[in-house]
Motif scaffolding. Structure first.
Motif, PDB file in Angstrom:
ATOM      1  N   LEU A  44     -89.103  43.952  37.226  1.00 17.43           N
ATOM      2  CA  LEU A  44     -88.467  42.918  36.348  1.00 17.43           C
ATOM      3  C   LEU A  44     -89.504  42.738  34.755  1.00 17.43           C
ATOM      4  O   LEU A  44     -89.013  42.568  33.849  1.00 17.43           O
ATOM      5  CB  LEU A  44     -88.215  41.793  36.052  1.00 17.43           C
ATOM      6  CG  LEU A  44     -86.606  41.887  36.964  1.00 17.43           C
ATOM      7  CD1 LEU A  44     -86.360  40.750  37.561  1.00 17.43           C
ATOM      8  CD2 LEU A  44     -85.160  42.714  36.240  1.00 17.43           C
TER       9      LEU A  44
ATOM     10  N   PHE B 120     -91.160  36.419  55.251  1.00 10.03           N
ATOM     11  CA  PHE B 120     -90.900  36.117  53.477  1.00 10.03           C
ATOM     12  C   PHE B 120     -91.289  34.907  53.317  1.00 10.03           C
ATOM     13  O   PHE B 120     -91.304  35.015  51.742  1.00 10.03           O
ATOM     14  CB  PHE B 120     -89.302  36.345  53.666  1.00 10.03           C
ATOM     15  CG  PHE B 120     -88.725  37.065  54.497  1.00 10.03           C
ATOM     16  CD1 PHE B 120     -88.048  38.086  53.154  1.00 10.03           C
ATOM     17  CD2 PHE B 120     -88.277  36.908  55.881  1.00 10.03           C
ATOM     18  CE1 PHE B 120     -87.701  39.275  53.475  1.00 10.03           C
ATOM     19  CE2 PHE B 120     -87.464  38.602  55.842  1.00 10.03           C
ATOM     20  CZ  PHE B 120     -87.336  39.394  54.960  1.00 10.03           C
TER      21      PHE B 120
ATOM     22  N   ILE C 208     -96.220  59.279  49.050  1.00  9.97           N
ATOM     23  CA  ILE C 208     -94.542  59.374  50.001  1.00  9.97           C
ATOM     24  C   ILE C 208     -95.161  60.065  51.356  1.00  9.97           C
ATOM     25  O   ILE C 208     -96.000  60.628  51.918  1.00  9.97           O
ATOM     26  CB  ILE C 208     -93.603  60.346  49.931  1.00  9.97           C
ATOM     27  CG1 ILE C 208     -92.788  59.834  48.455  1.00  9.97           C
ATOM     28  CG2 ILE C 208     -92.297  60.807  50.605  1.00  9.97           C
ATOM     29  CD1 ILE C 208     -92.470  60.497  47.599  1.00  9.97           C
TER      30      ILE C 208
ATOM     31  N   ALA D 213    -103.500  61.146  53.138  1.00 11.85           N
ATOM     32  CA  ALA D 213    -104.094  62.206  52.296  1.00 11.85           C
ATOM     33  C   ALA D 213    -104.760  61.214  51.247  1.00 11.85           C
ATOM     34  O   ALA D 213    -106.263  61.530  50.995  1.00 11.85           O
ATOM     35  CB  ALA D 213    -103.352  63.185  51.786  1.00 11.85           C
TER      36      ALA D 213
ATOM     37  N   LEU E 293     -89.205  53.766  51.644  1.00 12.76           N
ATOM     38  CA  LEU E 293     -89.452  54.366  51.102  1.00 12.76           C
ATOM     39  C   LEU E 293     -88.611  54.493  50.117  1.00 12.76           C
ATOM     40  O   LEU E 293     -88.855  54.524  47.904  1.00 12.76           O
ATOM     41  CB  LEU E 293     -90.169  55.833  51.289  1.00 12.76           C
ATOM     42  CG  LEU E 293     -91.337  56.353  51.781  1.00 12.76           C
ATOM     43  CD1 LEU E 293     -91.777  57.625  52.279  1.00 12.76           C
ATOM     44  CD2 LEU E 293     -92.317  56.299  50.366  1.00 12.76           C
ATOM     45  N   PRO E 294     -87.868  54.479  49.992  1.00  8.59           N
ATOM     46  CA  PRO E 294     -85.948  54.403  49.056  1.00  8.59           C
ATOM     47  C   PRO E 294     -86.097  53.779  47.962  1.00  8.59           C
ATOM     48  O   PRO E 294     -86.392  54.293  46.797  1.00  8.59           O
ATOM     49  CB  PRO E 294     -85.124  54.680  49.896  1.00  8.59           C
ATOM     50  CG  PRO E 294     -84.957  55.271  50.909  1.00  8.59           C
ATOM     51  CD  PRO E 294     -87.114  54.979  51.104  1.00  8.59           C
ATOM     52  N   PHE E 295     -86.968  52.400  48.368  1.00  8.41           N
ATOM     53  CA  PHE E 295     -87.011  51.568  47.318  1.00  8.41           C
ATOM     54  C   PHE E 295     -88.033  51.035  46.744  1.00  8.41           C
ATOM     55  O   PHE E 295     -88.064  51.013  45.426  1.00  8.41           O
ATOM     56  CB  PHE E 295     -86.983  49.783  47.803  1.00  8.41           C
ATOM     57  CG  PHE E 295     -85.364  50.040  48.962  1.00  8.41           C
ATOM     58  CD1 PHE E 295     -84.505  49.914  48.504  1.00  8.41           C
ATOM     59  CD2 PHE E 295     -86.243  49.375  50.587  1.00  8.41           C
ATOM     60  CE1 PHE E 295     -83.865  49.918  49.716  1.00  8.41           C
ATOM     61  CE2 PHE E 295     -85.114  49.455  51.277  1.00  8.41           C
ATOM     62  CZ  PHE E 295     -83.603  49.772  50.959  1.00  8.41           C
TER      63      PHE E 295
ATOM     64  N   GLU F 231     -97.103  60.933  54.859  1.00  9.69           N
ATOM     65  CA  GLU F 231     -98.645  61.244  54.561  1.00  9.69           C
ATOM     66  C   GLU F 231     -99.314  61.185  53.648  1.00  9.69           C
ATOM     67  O   GLU F 231    -100.707  61.591  53.798  1.00  9.69           O
ATOM     68  CB  GLU F 231     -98.496  63.032  55.351  1.00  9.69           C
ATOM     69  CG  GLU F 231     -98.754  62.263  56.474  1.00  9.69           C
ATOM     70  CD  GLU F 231     -99.151  63.550  57.341  1.00  9.69           C
ATOM     71  OE1 GLU F 231     -98.530  64.747  56.926  1.00  9.69           O
ATOM     72  OE2 GLU F 231    -100.432  64.324  57.702  1.00  9.69           O
ATOM     73  N   GLU F 232     -98.686  61.318  52.503  1.00 13.55           N
ATOM     74  CA  GLU F 232     -99.450  61.400  51.230  1.00 13.55           C
ATOM     75  C   GLU F 232    -100.419  60.290  50.875  1.00 13.55           C
ATOM     76  O   GLU F 232    -101.161  60.741  50.245  1.00 13.55           O
ATOM     77  CB  GLU F 232     -98.799  61.089  49.384  1.00 13.55           C
ATOM     78  CG  GLU F 232     -97.889  62.598  49.100  1.00 13.55           C
ATOM     79  CD  GLU F 232     -97.410  62.203  48.258  1.00 13.55           C
ATOM     80  OE1 GLU F 232     -97.310  63.532  47.064  1.00 13.55           O
ATOM     81  OE2 GLU F 232     -96.670  61.486  48.339  1.00 13.55           O
TER      82      GLU F 232
ATOM     83  N   GLU G 273     -88.972  45.298  42.683  1.00 14.42           N
ATOM     84  CA  GLU G 273     -87.826  44.205  41.937  1.00 14.42           C
ATOM     85  C   GLU G 273     -88.598  43.683  40.874  1.00 14.42           C
ATOM     86  O   GLU G 273     -88.437  43.784  40.324  1.00 14.42           O
ATOM     87  CB  GLU G 273     -85.912  44.365  43.077  1.00 14.42           C
ATOM     88  CG  GLU G 273     -85.718  44.492  42.042  1.00 14.42           C
ATOM     89  CD  GLU G 273     -84.386  43.138  42.167  1.00 14.42           C
ATOM     90  OE1 GLU G 273     -84.690  43.257  43.146  1.00 14.42           O
ATOM     91  OE2 GLU G 273     -83.510  43.672  41.658  1.00 14.42           O
TER      92      GLU G 273
ATOM     93  N   VAL H 158     -89.843  54.328  45.812  1.00  9.59           N
ATOM     94  CA  VAL H 158     -88.927  55.795  44.499  1.00  9.59           C
ATOM     95  C   VAL H 158     -88.883  54.709  43.680  1.00  9.59           C
ATOM     96  O   VAL H 158     -88.240  55.313  42.340  1.00  9.59           O
ATOM     97  CB  VAL H 158     -88.914  56.842  45.363  1.00  9.59           C
ATOM     98  CG1 VAL H 158     -88.079  57.613  44.491  1.00  9.59           C
ATOM     99  CG2 VAL H 158     -89.886  57.273  46.213  1.00  9.59           C
ATOM    100  N   ALA H 159     -87.080  53.920  43.716  1.00 13.31           N
ATOM    101  CA  ALA H 159     -85.884  54.206  43.102  1.00 13.31           C
ATOM    102  C   ALA H 159     -87.004  52.855  41.970  1.00 13.31           C
ATOM    103  O   ALA H 159     -86.755  52.543  40.476  1.00 13.31           O
ATOM    104  CB  ALA H 159     -84.814  52.866  43.360  1.00 13.31           C
TER     105      ALA H 159
END
Lengths: 324, 211, 419
Positions: C325, C288, C352, C358, C340-342, C354-355, C321, C344-345
């Motif tokens: 901002l 942190f 995502i 790749a 990942l969800p964070f 394996e991408e 985040e 993506v948001a």
């Protein structure tokens, strides 16, 4: 001078709460309903403000969450809680164990995750002792076995459990922490003794009556894992279940829980307690509503606030798009 | 009594100190954070010292004379060579041992538990349900099969996402996004639970406002 | 610790082979030993069971298959005892051939016909008896033939796993070799990558720097390597556009590798003079602490584009985040499912899982990365086909109930039953 206002207010509020406010503080059902309605109305007001074009600051969201989480603690509402199939199946599997069965309880979490996992762990220990299961405790996380000690203390507070006069080493044993992550599970597959030469009280493995005849997983009837990360349930599934064929139930933090559902569907887990709500369900299904069940009103109120703000945020976004 | 009251006050001060960050970064937050980091580092040091060095190395390895542990002890000492620039290369040996052992173990474990068993559980009769014809189960079966298949199509890199293949991949990414949504929801629940734990401490153990 | 870990291939000790040979030799003397056993049991059973009309229970005790020893499976054929109204259950008794008295090893309820005894030693030969308890009486079977537990060198239930490993592992090796020989391997375009140039362009236009974070793991993490590979390509574009880049790192080794990568990129772009070591710097090993420092950079320098490519944990949302901002274009990539969800948001583009690898393989065209990815694609293709075929067979089998369909269904089940 201006800077001091906020700290002074906080200190005054704390002192008031500590010395003046009557204890215990409990709202009547009418007051509780009024408070909850007011929170609802305030949320509607936020929505109207947003539609009117006002931006809502992040601190406003924090205040709403704080209020919605704190005030329900003083409300005496019973939340209706539905028992989900994954909790029911765990309970059913435990119910099938005859008295005297040996259960390995792996505590793989530490104090930072205790709010989520400790209530379910306590409920499990109380249930196990009431059912006369013999509990062998261990941890792949250094602080895990200490959390287990807290569970034992909580269980012994129960009158029925206390009346059993449980004996350390005969009815339960705490093997302590062992470093080595998933390799510990792997090694336990051939010999528990190889990983835990002594228990947490430094008693040699062979001198502990409960462990007589416990060589490896084949002598264990059920494994219950409380996990807050890695190593945790995934490693128990991969090694203990898929290699050594144990029956495994798990309690996970809510962050981890979605990742465990494939194991549930694959039949590798007999049941799953996900986060505090999983704990609350387990408390109810075992007939002992405890801390987690008590927290569900706060949890639900906070969720309502979060959902409301997601809606408000989307309204704001749609309006902004329209303006463009 | 005195001890627990003082303990509760210190814990409450630190909890509130951390929460002040929600307003803005400040000195009390920084002090609380520094104490947390320092205490946890110290705690880990002591735990690892007694559990690993003392219990494993000294009690079991040296005093108990368990010779199998000597392999590990030697590898551990080799690892410490990293501290020196001159003989730092020696640390590569235990490192390669760890990487090799972990890779070998994981290859089997992940292939069994996360691939083979999952494929097996996806291959199911779509009309199967606990109560015959229960649409809840049937829809569930279809979602699992379609989600796994289209998700795999999305992560298949050897074919351009065009035509039917592209459409399936699109369905796949929708499934993935819904999964992320569910995970996000669970995370919110998790964070709220942690906050509830702290507020419970403040209200019951510290302020004794609730029983 | 590691050498003794394997369940199915364990204890490869020459002594065991000798034991097996000896057990074969001893089995030749079974007949004479058998007579003696019956005599012992006759005394045992005559104490407890009077004569009955029903024939004795017949039983079979064999070494448990596919294990690492220490286990014998006993199965029996009840001659009708369980139909008697007072039937209470079975008792399974074991006697080592050196000992006189049998010991109780387990009980089994009504309806069961087998039991696995896991409390045996590989060095001992045993005989078993099964007793049916009816009321207060026990009806003991004749003894089983001699049995000794052994370990098996090959666990046949894991054959499907071996085949799958050969297919995937073999394809990986094949494609790596193919790529090494210079043959072009096709990989589809990754959507997020197209945005990379756009992001660099925007930063150049706005005259603001680019922030690159290669995760919080050390250099031994494959995600960090993937992040650095993408940095190599990105660095070239940055050098060409003459944009500024800031790269804080959490470990010293990533700092060194980051500097090396960027220096090479600037050289490849023909701008070695524009490169400076100060672009990449170490901040703190504390998770942190590092996140706070990155936040500070975001707020102070206001980069126009942010890249988060590598392993991330709880700090993912803190960084993304803050980046959101300040209005930066953000591109993230990680294989940590929980984070990942964070991303993506909060980010504009997210690689995502394996991408990320790749993208790294696509940009670097490095044979090992390309070959691994292609090899895994073969595994995925096989999995897709199996799922499709399996679901169809299972569903149709249940609808039509044809013999061939049921046989296919059984085949599918056998293929994936690993235990």
């Amino acid at each position: 001078m201006k800077k001091l206002i906020a700290p002074v207010i906080i200190v005054v509020v704390i002192l008031l709460l500590y010395f003046v406010v009557p204890k215990p503080l409990e709202f009547s059902p009418v007051t509780s309903t009024i408070i909850l309605s007011l929170i609802g109305l305030a949320l509607v007001a936020m929505l109207i403000l947003t539609i009117a074009g006002k931006m809502i600051g992040r601190r406003t969201v924090f205040i709403f969450i704080a209020v919605a989480l704190t005030l329900p603690f003083m409300m005496n509402f019973k939340m209706p809680i539905r028992i989900t199939p994954e909790v029911q199946s765990l309970y059913d599997a435990l119910e099938q164990l005859p008295a005297g069965s040996k259960v390995l309880a792996a505590y793989d979490f530490d104090p930072p995750s205790a709010p989520e996992l400790q209530p379910m762990a306590d409920a499990f220990m109380t249930y196990a002792f009431k059912k006369d299961l013999r509990v062998i405790i261990m941890g792949l996380w250094p602080q895990g076995p200490q959390q287990a000690q807290l569970s034992i203390e909580a269980a012994l507070e129960d009158k029925e459990v206390a009346a059993k006069n449980l004996q350390y080493g005969v009815d339960y044993v705490n093997l302590g922490f062992q470093a080595g992550n998933e390799f510990v599970i792997q090694r336990m597959g051939s010999a528990f003794r190889g990983m835990f030469a002594r228990d947490s009280k430094d008693t040699p493995y062979d001198d502990i009556p409960l462990l007589k005849g416990v060589e490896n997983f084949s002598n264990i009837d059920f494994v219950m894992n409380f996990s807050a990360g890695k190593p945790g349930t995934q490693e128990w599934v991969q090694i203990a279940v898929d290699r050594f064929g144990v029956t495994l139930g798990a309690g996970n933090t809510a962050v981890q829980a979605p990742g465990m559902y494939p194991f549930l569907k694959g039949g590798q887990l007999v049941g799953l307690l996900g986060g505090m709500s999983g704990g609350a369900e387990f408390e109810l299904v075992t007939g002992e509503p405890g801390k987690a069940a008590g927290f569900m009103l706060s949890q639900s109120c906070a969720h309502v606030v979060v959902i409301a703000f997601i809606l408000i945020g989307n309204v704001a976004m749609l309006l902004a798009r329209k303006k463009k | 009594m005195g001890e627990s009251v003082i303990g509760a006050w210190i814990a409450a001060f630190l909890t509130l100190g951390i929460l002040t960050f929600l307003y803005k970064d400040n000195v009390i937050y920084k002090i609380s954070e520094a104490i947390f980091i320092g205490v946890s580092a110290g705690y880990w040091f002591i735990t690892l010292f007694w559990d690993n060095l003392y219990r494993k190395f000294w009690v079991v390895g040296i005093e108990g004379g368990q010779w199998e542990l000597w392999g590990g002890i030697i590898l551990g000492v080799m690892m410490l060579c990293r501290l020196s620039r001159k003989i730092g290369w020696i640390a590569r040996w235990p490192m390669s041992f760890i990487i090799g052992a972990v890779a070998g173990l994981y290859m089997m474990l992940y292939f069994t538990s996360n691939a083979m068993v999952q494929i097996r559980s996806t291959i199911s009769n779509l009309t199967e349900s606990v109560n015959v014809g229960d649409p809840y189960y049937i829809i569930g079966n279809i979602v699992v099969a379609a989600g796994t298949f289209s998700g795999l199509v999305y992560f298949y890199f050897s074919k351009e996402h065009k035509g039917v293949f592209g459409a399936t991949a699109k369905v796949g990414i929708w499934f993935i996004m819904v999964t992320f949504g569910a995970a996000f929801g669970y995370t919110v629940m998790s964070r709220m639970s942690l906050l509830i734990g702290r507020i419970d401490f403040l209200l019951s153990d510290w302020l004794k406002l609730i029983s | 610790m590691l050498t003794n870990q394997d369940h199915s291939f364990s204890k490869s000790h020459p002594c065991h082979i000798i034991v097996i040979i000896l057990s074969f030799v001893f089995s030749g003397f079974g007949a004479s030993a058998q007579a003696e056993d019956t005599a012992t049991v006759a005394t045992y059973s005559s104490d407890i069971s009077p004569a009955v009309d029903l024939p004795p229970i017949t039983l079979l005790a064999v070494d448990t298959d596919n294990d690492n020893g220490g286990s014998i499976t006993i199965s029996w054929d009840d001659a009708g005892y369980s139909e008697l109204p007072q039937f209470r259950g079975y008792e399974i008794l074991r006697r080592s051939i050196q000992a006189n008295a049998p010991v109780l090893v387990g009980t089994a309820p009504h309806g069961s016909s087998s039991l696995v005894d896991k409390s045996v030693s590989d060095d001992t030969t045993y005989v078993y008896y099964v007793a049916a308890t009816v009321g207060e009486e026990r009806f003991v079977s004749d003894s089983s033939s001699h049995v000794q537990s052994t370990w098996q060198i090959y666990n046949t239930t894991l054959t499907p796993l071996l085949i799958a490993l050969i297919i995937v592992g073999g394809s990986v090796i094949f494609f790596i070799e193919t790529a090494k020989r210079g043959r072009k391997l096709f990989l589809r375009k990754i959507a997020g990558l197209e945005a990379v140039n756009e992001a660099v362009g925007r930063a150049t236009e706005m005259g603001r720097p680019i922030l690159f974070v290669a995760g919080i793991a050390d250099i031994d993490d494959v995600q960090t390597i993937a992040g650095l590979t993408i940095l190599g390509r990105l660095g070239r574009t940055i050098a060409e556009y003459d944009t500024k880049i800031t790269m804080p790192t959490r470990t010293s080794l990533v700092m060194t590798a980051g500097r090396e990568t960027l220096r090479e990129a600037y050289m490849a772009a023909g701008r070695p003079d524009a490169y400076s070591d100060d672009m990449v710097f170490y901040v703190s090993d504390e998770q942190f602490g590092f996140a706070a420092a990155v936040d500070g950079i975001l707020v102070r320098d206001k980069p126009a584009a942010c890249f988060y490519l590598g392993t991330f944990h709880a700090e993912s949302l803190i960084m993304a985040e803050t980046g959101n901002l300040i209005g930066a274009i953000q591109i993230a990539g990680t294989a940590q499912p929980a984070q990942l969800p964070f991303f993506v948001a909060a980010c504009d583009y997210t690689l995502i899982g394996e991408e990320l690898f790749a993208a790294s393989a696509y940009l670097s065209e490095e044979p090992r990365q390309l070959g691994s990815l292609k090899g895994q694609d073969v595994g995925k293709a096989v999995a897709m086909m199996l799922i499709l075929a399996g679901v169809l067979i299972m569903t149709l089998a249940s609808m039509w109930e044809l013999d061939t369909m049921n046989q296919l269904q059984q085949l599918m089940r056998d293929l994936f039953s690993l235990n």
